[in-house]
Design an enzyme around this catalytic site. Sequence first.
Site, short mmCIF file in Angstrom:
data_model
loop_
_atom_site.label_atom_id
_atom_site.label_comp_id
_atom_site.label_asym_id
_atom_site.label_seq_id
_atom_site.Cartn_x
_atom_site.Cartn_y
_atom_site.Cartn_z
N GLU A 1 0.90 -3.95 -8.76
CA GLU A 1 0.86 -4.52 -9.82
C GLU A 1 1.54 -5.89 -9.74
O GLU A 1 1.37 -6.58 -10.76
CB GLU A 1 1.46 -3.55 -10.92
CG GLU A 1 0.86 -3.84 -12.23
CD GLU A 1 1.03 -2.43 -13.31
OE1 GLU A 1 0.22 -1.76 -13.48
OE2 GLU A 1 2.17 -2.49 -13.57
N HIS B 1 -3.11 13.41 11.12
CA HIS B 1 -4.46 14.02 11.49
C HIS B 1 -5.69 13.88 10.63
O HIS B 1 -6.62 14.44 10.72
CB HIS B 1 -4.14 15.62 11.21
CG HIS B 1 -2.96 16.09 12.36
ND1 HIS B 1 -3.21 16.73 13.70
CD2 HIS B 1 -1.66 15.70 12.58
CE1 HIS B 1 -2.01 16.87 14.32
NE2 HIS B 1 -1.34 16.14 13.60
N LYS C 1 -9.17 -1.58 -20.38
CA LYS C 1 -8.58 -1.26 -21.76
C LYS C 1 -9.37 -1.84 -22.76
O LYS C 1 -10.08 -0.74 -23.62
CB LYS C 1 -7.16 -1.35 -22.13
CG LYS C 1 -6.13 -0.78 -21.07
CD LYS C 1 -4.76 -1.14 -21.63
CE LYS C 1 -3.63 -0.59 -20.74
NZ LYS C 1 -2.39 -1.10 -21.07
#
Length: 445
Positions: free
Chosen positions: A285, A306, A420
């Site tokens: 951010e 793995h 948003k």
Amino acid sequence: MPLGLNTNYLNSFVSEAELEAIQPEIKKAHDLLLSGKGEGSDFLGWLTLPEDYDKAEFEAIKKAAEKIQNNSQVLIVIGIGGSYLGARAAIEFIKSQNYNAMPKTTPDIYFAGNTISSRSLNELKAVIGDRDFSVNVISKSGTTTEPAVAFRIFKGMLEEKYGKEGAKERIFATTDKAKGTLKKFADSEGWQTFVVPDNVGGRYSVLTAVGLLPIAVAGIDIDALMLGAKDAMVKYADCDMANDCYKYAAIRNILYRKGKKIEMMVSYEPSYTMMNEWFKQLYGESEGKDGKGIFPTSAVFSTDLHSMGQYIQQGERHLFETVVFFKNSQSEVLIGEDKDNVDGLNFLAGKNLSFVNEKAFEGTVLAHTDGEVPNVVIELDEMNEYDLGMLIYFLEKACAISGYVLEVNPFNQPGVESYKKNMFALLGKPGYEEQKAELEKRLGR
Ligand code: PA5
């Protein structure tokens, strides 16, 4: 020394000359940060927070934590992004990734309002069951949809169980000191409030009430946490080549300019998993803007060796790793002798599992550097509060310096708004009528 930067594995990727050459940029970033003349300088409160925090509120946090410990079997922490990651990271790191399942005298702590999944919310309701619980709702703006919706639901549950007056004793709101919906709500309902300081952004807020209240409820020593951060503040204050925090910021930028555009934070401790998430928000951010920024990702080894080990060793060469390694494992498991040795493991008899983990780290760091993946290692002594406080401050300050070297504003997040706005429009929030029609057309409705 509790925290050190081991650059021994970097030699073939970052030279002393390159480190020296970037010093003027580091100095410029340092000056911008300290003078408050850089972009985003309204949000520099975290810089001196380990010393300049509200001592009365700090004591109130401890008291509230005690109250919750005494009257609740469960604490629900409602918040998203910077309003929950730090607390969850610290609790899992210091206590355990399995904190809630561990035998303990402190309440279980669950996190809500960081997703809009109805399944997840219903699960949480079932997990609380008949148990006594409290809620710490955390939102600086007070308007973030995810926590606001979750709070409406858990507040309703509290009021149904304890009545309005009883619920009042169990709701703790951490928000802006004066403004915002949550502050107004808290004042009108009489809930205890804690402050997210104006000059501290969400992702830098773990050492404010945002992180400290849930952390204290888990029985973690918040004095030691702050002390570690304070010592880091002093230790990483000066702009010179000996400042490991600045050196880390310099290394990141040098590697980025050489095409290493992805940083994988790696730990050999599963309890560090949420610290990885906190790191990803802090760096992603702060730096990911203006078409720039190292992409932060993470892994826990040897587990992820793995699954991701193949790619890291031989895939596209755009990665570097920042390993956070703890010298003392806090707890030991001794590998025993087996008289038949059918599994062929007697060569490890008498050794601790942490010794095997350390050899996994050493083997991996050498293999990955052979595979052209630069490795920088942040070494810490202990997995305790003090070292965690140091690490938090180290990573926060390195992030700010690194962001200024990258010439971005490390303290804003304008890009977060786009989804948003679309979500509000699609949900039919008043004021978004025009966007709603346009977006629905794009969705083919
Ligand atoms: O770091 C940030 O600023 C964000 O992650 C915010 O913390 C997050 O969006 C939640 O915001 P608020 O605390 O206003 O609800």
